[in-house]
Scaffold this motif. Structure first.
Motif, short mmCIF file in Angstrom:
data_model
loop_
_atom_site.label_atom_id
_atom_site.label_comp_id
_atom_site.label_asym_id
_atom_site.label_seq_id
_atom_site.Cartn_x
_atom_site.Cartn_y
_atom_site.Cartn_z
N ILE A 137 43.06 44.65 41.92
CA ILE A 137 42.19 43.44 42.14
C ILE A 137 41.30 43.43 43.48
N ARG A 138 41.98 44.05 44.71
CA ARG A 138 41.05 44.28 45.62
C ARG A 138 39.90 45.15 45.67
N THR A 139 40.04 46.23 44.92
CA THR A 139 39.04 47.02 44.50
C THR A 139 38.02 46.52 43.67
N ARG A 140 38.20 45.90 42.70
CA ARG A 140 37.42 44.91 41.89
C ARG A 140 36.65 43.85 42.55
N GLY A 141 37.71 43.40 43.40
CA GLY A 141 37.04 42.21 44.25
C GLY A 141 36.01 42.45 45.21
N VAL A 142 36.10 43.73 45.68
CA VAL A 142 35.09 44.27 46.57
C VAL A 142 33.80 44.33 46.07
N LYS A 143 33.75 45.04 44.69
CA LYS A 143 32.62 45.02 43.96
C LYS A 143 32.03 43.82 43.53
N LEU A 144 32.94 42.72 43.22
CA LEU A 144 32.45 41.39 42.43
C LEU A 144 31.76 40.73 43.70
N LEU A 145 32.42 40.87 44.86
CA LEU A 145 31.57 40.21 46.40
C LEU A 145 30.30 40.83 46.55
N GLU A 146 29.97 41.97 45.99
CA GLU A 146 28.54 42.57 46.26
C GLU A 146 27.78 41.96 45.11
N ASP A 147 28.28 41.40 44.19
CA ASP A 147 27.44 40.96 43.13
C ASP A 147 27.00 39.34 43.29
N ARG A 148 25.79 38.93 43.27
CA ARG A 148 25.53 37.66 43.66
C ARG A 148 26.02 36.68 42.81
N GLU A 149 26.13 37.09 41.37
CA GLU A 149 26.45 36.17 40.39
C GLU A 149 28.18 35.58 40.66
N PHE A 150 28.90 36.53 41.25
CA PHE A 150 30.14 36.37 41.45
C PHE A 150 30.54 35.75 42.99
N ALA A 151 29.61 36.40 43.81
CA ALA A 151 30.16 36.28 45.40
C ALA A 151 30.38 34.65 45.85
N ALA A 152 29.50 33.72 45.39
CA ALA A 152 29.74 32.49 45.99
C ALA A 152 31.09 31.67 45.40
N HIS A 153 31.36 32.27 44.14
CA HIS A 153 32.97 31.63 43.55
C HIS A 153 34.01 32.12 44.02
#
Length: 162
Positions: A137-153
Motif C-alpha cells: 500500500i505504501r509503495t502504490r500510495g507513493v505512486k498515486l500521490l504523484e498522480d494528479r488524479e489521485f493526489a488530492a484525495h
C-alpha cells in the motif's frame, strides 16, 4: 464478476482445516457481513469485473481513506447472494474518488440470520481473502500521490511521502 468486502478479519475466514466448518466458526465469520450504521444499513462492497481491477480497487480504498496498513478483503461471488431477499444499490459517498464511486455498492436486507447463512455458503466453498500488505500500500500510495488524479484525495499524504 464478484464483490470485495473491505476490512475483514482474515482469521474469521481461514478455518483450521477441519471439515465441516463449525456453526460457531460460521457465526464468528458472519460478523464481517453485518452492515455498519455508517453504510446506511447496507453491506458496503466494491463490484469487481475482473482480477485486473481488484488489487487496484482494494489499494485505492486504503490509500484514499487511511494510513497504510495491511488490509484483508473478502472476495464474494454473486451466487452467494442468489435467491436471497436482498437489494443491491449503486451508492457512494460524495467525497469518494470517482474510480471507487463507480464500483461501490451497498447490499441491503442482510439480517443476522442471513449473514450466518451467507457466511456458511462462502465457507463451505472455501473463503477467498485478498490481503494487501502495508508495504504494498505504501509503495502504490507513493505512486498515486504523484498522480494528479489521485493526489488530492489521499487522506494521509505524509504517510505516503518518500
Amino acid at each position: 464478476m464478484w464483490w470485495l468486502i473491505r476490512s475483514v478479519r482474515r482469521s474469521r475466514w481461514t478455518p483450521d482445516g477441519t471439515a465441516p466448518v463449525s456453526r460457531e466458526f460460521t457465526q464468528t465469520a458472519s460478523a464481517d457481513l453485518i452492515p455498519r450504521p455508517i453504510d446506511n444499513g447496507g453491506l458496503s462492497v466494491y463490484q469487481i469485473p475482473d482480477s485486473a481491477e481488484e488489487k487496484l480497487t482494494a489499494t485505492l480504498h486504503v490509500v484514499l481513506t487511511r494510513k497504510p496498513e495491511t488490509v484483508h478483503f473478502l472476495r464474494i461471488r454473486r451466487d452467494h447472494f442468489q435467491n436471497l431477499p436482498l437489494e443491491i444499490e449503486h451508492e457512494f459517498s460524495p467525497d469518494q474518488h470517482p474510480y471507487l464511486k463507480e464500483r461501490h455498492r451497498n447490499i441491503y436486507g442482510i439480517t443476522a440470520e442471513l449473514s450466518v447463512q451467507i457466511a456458511g455458503n462462502i465457507l463451505s466453498q472455501g473463503a477467498d481473502v485478498l490481503t494487501i500488505t502495508a508495504g504494498e500500500i505504501r509503495t502504490r500510495g507513493v505512486k498515486l500521490l504523484e498522480d494528479r488524479e489521485f493526489a488530492a484525495h489521499i487522506a494521509f499524504p505524509n504517510a505516503y511521502r518518500r
